[in-house]
Each structure stands twice: as C-alpha cells, then as structure tokens.
Design a protein around this motif. Structure first.
Motif, short mmCIF file in Angstrom:
data_model
loop_
_atom_site.label_atom_id
_atom_site.label_comp_id
_atom_site.label_asym_id
_atom_site.label_seq_id
_atom_site.Cartn_x
_atom_site.Cartn_y
_atom_site.Cartn_z
N PHE A 1 0.83 -1.21 0.00
CA PHE A 1 0.00 0.00 0.00
C PHE A 1 0.87 1.26 0.00
O PHE A 1 0.65 2.18 -0.79
CB PHE A 1 -0.91 -0.01 1.22
CG PHE A 1 -1.48 1.34 1.57
CD1 PHE A 1 -2.53 1.88 0.85
CD2 PHE A 1 -0.94 2.10 2.62
CE1 PHE A 1 -3.05 3.13 1.17
CE2 PHE A 1 -1.45 3.33 2.94
CZ PHE A 1 -2.51 3.86 2.21
N VAL A 2 1.87 1.32 0.88
CA VAL A 2 2.72 2.51 0.99
C VAL A 2 3.44 2.77 -0.33
O VAL A 2 3.50 3.91 -0.81
CB VAL A 2 3.73 2.32 2.14
CG1 VAL A 2 4.74 3.47 2.15
CG2 VAL A 2 3.00 2.26 3.48
N VAL A 3 3.99 1.71 -0.92
CA VAL A 3 4.71 1.88 -2.18
C VAL A 3 3.77 2.32 -3.29
O VAL A 3 4.07 3.23 -4.07
CB VAL A 3 5.43 0.56 -2.55
CG1 VAL A 3 6.00 0.64 -3.95
CG2 VAL A 3 6.52 0.26 -1.55
N SER A 4 2.61 1.68 -3.37
CA SER A 4 1.67 1.96 -4.47
C SER A 4 1.06 3.34 -4.36
O SER A 4 0.80 3.99 -5.38
CB SER A 4 0.55 0.91 -4.48
OG SER A 4 1.07 -0.38 -4.64
N ILE A 5 0.84 3.83 -3.14
CA ILE A 5 0.11 5.08 -2.98
C ILE A 5 1.01 6.30 -3.15
O ILE A 5 0.52 7.42 -3.30
CB ILE A 5 -0.59 5.12 -1.61
CG1 ILE A 5 -1.88 5.95 -1.69
CG2 ILE A 5 0.31 5.61 -0.52
CD1 ILE A 5 -2.97 5.30 -2.49
N GLY A 6 2.36 6.10 -3.09
CA GLY A 6 3.17 7.31 -3.20
C GLY A 6 4.65 7.13 -3.34
O GLY A 6 5.31 7.92 -4.02
N LEU A 7 5.25 6.09 -2.75
CA LEU A 7 6.70 5.97 -2.81
C LEU A 7 7.20 5.64 -4.22
O LEU A 7 8.22 6.17 -4.66
CB LEU A 7 7.18 4.89 -1.83
CG LEU A 7 7.16 5.24 -0.33
CD1 LEU A 7 7.83 4.13 0.48
CD2 LEU A 7 7.87 6.57 -0.08
N TYR A 8 6.50 4.76 -4.89
CA TYR A 8 6.88 4.42 -6.27
C TYR A 8 6.31 5.49 -7.20
O TYR A 8 5.16 5.93 -7.03
CB TYR A 8 6.34 3.04 -6.64
CG TYR A 8 6.93 2.47 -7.91
CD1 TYR A 8 8.21 1.94 -7.90
CD2 TYR A 8 6.20 2.48 -9.09
CE1 TYR A 8 8.75 1.40 -9.05
CE2 TYR A 8 6.73 1.94 -10.25
CZ TYR A 8 8.02 1.40 -10.23
OH TYR A 8 8.56 0.88 -11.39
N PRO A 9 7.09 5.95 -8.18
CA PRO A 9 6.58 7.00 -9.09
C PRO A 9 5.23 6.62 -9.69
O PRO A 9 5.09 5.57 -10.30
CB PRO A 9 7.67 7.09 -10.15
CG PRO A 9 8.91 6.63 -9.45
CD PRO A 9 8.46 5.57 -8.50
N ARG A 10 4.27 7.52 -9.50
CA ARG A 10 2.90 7.22 -9.91
C ARG A 10 2.80 7.01 -11.42
O ARG A 10 2.07 6.15 -11.90
CB ARG A 10 1.96 8.33 -9.45
CG ARG A 10 0.48 7.98 -9.57
CD ARG A 10 -0.38 9.05 -8.93
NE ARG A 10 -1.79 8.71 -8.97
CZ ARG A 10 -2.42 7.94 -8.09
NH1 ARG A 10 -1.74 7.41 -7.09
NH2 ARG A 10 -3.72 7.69 -8.21
N ASP A 11 3.56 7.81 -12.18
CA ASP A 11 3.46 7.68 -13.64
C ASP A 11 3.95 6.31 -14.10
O ASP A 11 3.42 5.74 -15.06
CB ASP A 11 4.25 8.80 -14.32
CG ASP A 11 5.71 8.80 -13.90
OD1 ASP A 11 6.03 8.25 -12.84
OD2 ASP A 11 6.54 9.38 -14.65
N GLN A 12 4.94 5.75 -13.39
CA GLN A 12 5.42 4.43 -13.77
C GLN A 12 4.40 3.35 -13.38
O GLN A 12 4.24 2.36 -14.10
CB GLN A 12 6.77 4.15 -13.10
CG GLN A 12 7.89 5.05 -13.61
CD GLN A 12 9.24 4.68 -13.04
OE1 GLN A 12 9.54 3.49 -12.88
NE2 GLN A 12 10.05 5.68 -12.74
#
Length: 455
Positions: free
Chosen positions: A329-340
């Motif tokens: 959840f943490v990675v998907s909602i903001g840590l990982y670049p959203r455009d990617q």
C-alpha cells in the motif's frame, strides 16, 4: 462410586474425567457448555452424564443439591488463569465453589477434592492465589471430608504453561526476569491425576491439604535448560537477566491479547515462585513423582520441538505477511513514481481515470488485507482472509504473466517470490484452530438461570 467432576472440560478436569472413565466410574461432569464438552470428550461416555454449570455465574447450593447424591466423591477442577472481566476470579475460584461445598456437606458427599494451587492463601498477593485460598479455607470449615490438593506448575503436552515453557526452551537466547532464579517444583499431569484417583478411591476421612509437586525444587533457568536438553539440543541457551520492572511492563502489554498466557497476574505468580516437600504426595502415589527431567518422552520430542517453534514462528509469519500487504500500500500510494505505476497498468489495458481508480483502490485493498491479517479473529481469517489473499495473488500473477511475461525472468523475482508468499499464507491457513463442529448452545429463555441442567 460416583464421581462428580466440576470443570470437566478444562485442562485438569478433562484428564481426570478420562482417567475415572477408564476405571469404570459413574461420572457426573459439568462444563459451561455441556453439549459441546460431551462432543469433544475423547473418552468412553457410557457411564457419564453431563450438565451445564458455569461457576462464573455462581450457581446456588440448591442447584448442586439437585444433582448430588449421598456418598459422591466431588472433584472441583474448575478454574481460570486470567480474568475475562473484573471479579471473575472471586466468582469462579471462591463464591462458586463455596456454594458447591455447602451443598456437598448437606448432601452427605463422601469426599470433596478441591484442586487449588501451590501458594494459594487468603492473604496471598494477586487475585488468582487469594481467591483459591478463600475457597480452600471455607472447605476446611465445612462438615465434610475434604482434601485440598495444591499442584505446582503442571506439565502436560496440551497445557498452556507447558507450551509456553517449551517455546522458551528452544530459543538459543533468553531474557529472563532476574536471570531466571525463581524457584519452581513442576509436576507432571499424570501424577496429578494419579494423586486425585488415589484420594478418590481411598476416600479418607477428615481434612487435609496436600502439595502436589515434583520430587525436587529448581529455578526457572535450570528448568528451561533441562527442557531444552529433552527437546534435543546439546548446547544450553544464552541467558541474559531482565530487570523485573521491565518484565512486569512487558507482561502488562502481553495481557492485552486475550490468547496470551502472560499478563500482570501470571507474571506475579512466576516471580513469586513456590516449592514444597513432596513426601505426602509420594505417599499417595505409592512412588516418587516424575522428575522434570523425564517430562518429554522420546517419541514426543520431534512433535513437541516442532510445536514449540511454531509458537514463535506462526505469529512472526503472520506479522510478515501483514507487513508485505501494508508495504505494498505505501509503495503503491506514493513511494513508487505514480506515472510508472500507471504505465504498468496501461499494459494490462487500464488507462485514464479507470487506471487512477484501479491503482488507488488496489492500494487501499492491500492495506485492508494487511490490517485484517493482524486484527481479524481466527474464524474470519480462515473463512475469508486467507482464501481472498491467495485468490488475489493468483489474479495478480496471472494478469502480469499474460501482459508482462518478462517479469518471470527478472533477477529480483517479482513474480517467483509469489510462490513462497502463497506457501506462507497456506501454512497460516492450515494452522488456524479448527472451527468447532458443534454450534454453541442456544440462548436460555429469559429468566432461566445459566446453570440449568442440560440433558
């Protein structure tokens, strides 16, 4: 001889009922839910009658008088280790037994055996010992032959304390309060049952108090070391002393979980320690009680060692699975670049507003799965959570395999790591406690007391 066992579905009461049944005794067994207890009893039922009686509700003496006969041997094995609500120790250990003892005296019982605890006394510290002590004192004043048996720490494979100490014994390093110098005198369940059988068959007159203890006292550190050797470990654990205040604080926190053996009360009991001469107990057994060095038979070593490790590893595995979902959840909602993330979704035919909704919705759903892994009760985890997690991982794996098969060849293994994740979830699912086969008893009609007889 008819034997009445109060609390026949508990750890001690169940073992006593089984032993008496194999001796061919007529039994009257009580449990909070008689139908459920009868169905779960793994011993001959031909000469057994069950009634529902909950000492927490303090059944009056008149209830017991309707069940008792002159000449009965009555064994009170009911007890709780932790309170579910304030005052439960006093009800289950003191006020409820007092009503039972008064009825035994009036009915003309041949003998009352009160299963108390070593260290029990009216002025003892802690509600467990003091409530047991109050009942013991009252029984000694009743006009009925009685034996107050006071077991020390009881070892039995299915006992909560045995599971806890076995789980501690397998650890290579231990933090023990005060370095584990508290005195214990553990006794085997079979000896406790044999002592009660001997008393019931002899039906001695008068009043007596007997310490049911092992042959010798030892400290907690040495007890765990001996258990560790019996479980197949050649080297002793590394023991570090823990400040007693820190231990009490940890016990208080552990007590917030209902399934925890340790809380402020049990921590105080452990720190207090206890020991007593074993001579009287050996007299009734006809031999010395079993040494703690022989608690684990050779044919049970592997099973008990595995169970001891599972005591530690299953909670850790559950936390690990929960953290995977929460971290996703943490990675998907903001840590990982959203455009990617949106670019990856585009490869499975999701784009625009639909992709945005799918990304956020999936992330929140992952968070809910993580929280549910920690918060949901076992029944809900078995029925819903674990199959849902496996189904979701299977769906994610199938979708990525179809749209991005190259991920199977990625050196970091983003898809292949789903296999051990699924194995971990499947293990947690299979190790959940089984759902009870029988529905709980239907609620009593309004005004009907909870201790009414169940046929």
């Amino acid at each position: 001889m008819r034997v009445v066992i109060v609390g026949a579905s508990g750890f001690l009461g169940r073992a006593m009922a089984e032993a008496f049944a194999h001796r061919g005794a007529d039994l009257l067994c009580t449990a909070r839910n008689a139908d459920e207890a009868r169905a779960e009893a793994a011993w001959p039922q031909a000469h057994a009658q069950w009634i529902s009686a909950d000492l927490a509700e303090v059944p009056p003496a008149s209830f017991w008088l309707a069940q008792l006969r002159p000449g009965d041997v009555v064994v009170n094995a009911a007890g709780i280790l932790r309170e579910g609500r304030a005052g439960e120790f006093d009800a289950v250990h003191h006020r409820g037994p007092v009503q039972l003892f008064e009825a035994c005296a009036t009915a003309g019982a041949a003998l009352v055996i009160q299963v108390s605890a070593l260290g029990a006394a009216p002025d003892a510290a802690g509600g467990y010992f003091s409530s047991k002590g109050e009942a013991d004192r009252h029984l000694r004043q009743c006009r009925v032959a009685s034996a107050v048996v006071q077991p020390s720490l009881v070892w039995g494979d299915e006992g909560a304390s045995a599971r806890l100490f076995a789980a501690l014994a397998v650890m290579p390093m231990l933090l023990l309060p005060g370095g584990g110098r508290q005195w214990l005198q553990p006794v085997h369940l079979h000896d406790v049952v044999a002592g009660v059988l001997a008393l019931a068959e002899a039906r001695p007159v008068g009043r007596r108090t007997l310490a049911f203890v092992g042959p010798e006292p030892l400290n907690l550190r040495d007890y765990l070391a001996d258990l560790r050797r019996q479980l197949g470990y050649a080297h002793a654990a590394w023991v570090l002393p823990m400040p007693v205040t820190l231990f009490r604080f940890g016990a208080m926190l552990a007590g917030r979980w209902k399934s925890s053996f340790l809380d402020a009360e049990t921590a105080g009991m452990l720190l207090q320690g206890n020991a007593a001469p074993a001579d009287d107990f050996a007299h009734w057994l006809g031999h010395a009680p079993r040494s703690h060095r022989a608690f684990v038979p050779a044919h049970r070593v592997q099973a008990l060692r595995r169970a001891a490790w599972l005591q530690w590893m299953l909670p850790l595995l559950r936390w690990a699975v929960a953290l995977v979902w929460m971290w996703t959840f943490v990675v998907s909602i903001g840590l990982y670049p959203r455009d990617q993330s949106l670019a990856l979704l585009a490869r499975v035919a999701a784009s625009g507003g639909w992709a945005e909704l799918l990304l956020d919705g999936a992330a929140v759903f992952d968070l809910a799965l993580g929280i549910g892994t920690l918060a949901l009760p076992a029944a809900w985890r078995s029925r819903v959570l674990w199959p849902l997690q496996l189904a979701l991982i299977a769906f994610y794996t199938a979708a990525i395999t179809w749209a991005m098969p190259e991920f199977w060849l990625h050196p970091f293994g983003p898809l292949s790591k789903n296999l051990p994740m699924c194995a971990a979830i499947a293990l947690l699912w299979t190790m959940e406690p089984p759902t009870r086969r029988n529905a709980r008893a239907a609620p009593k009609p309004p005004g009907e007391p909870p201790w009414n007889t169940s046929s």
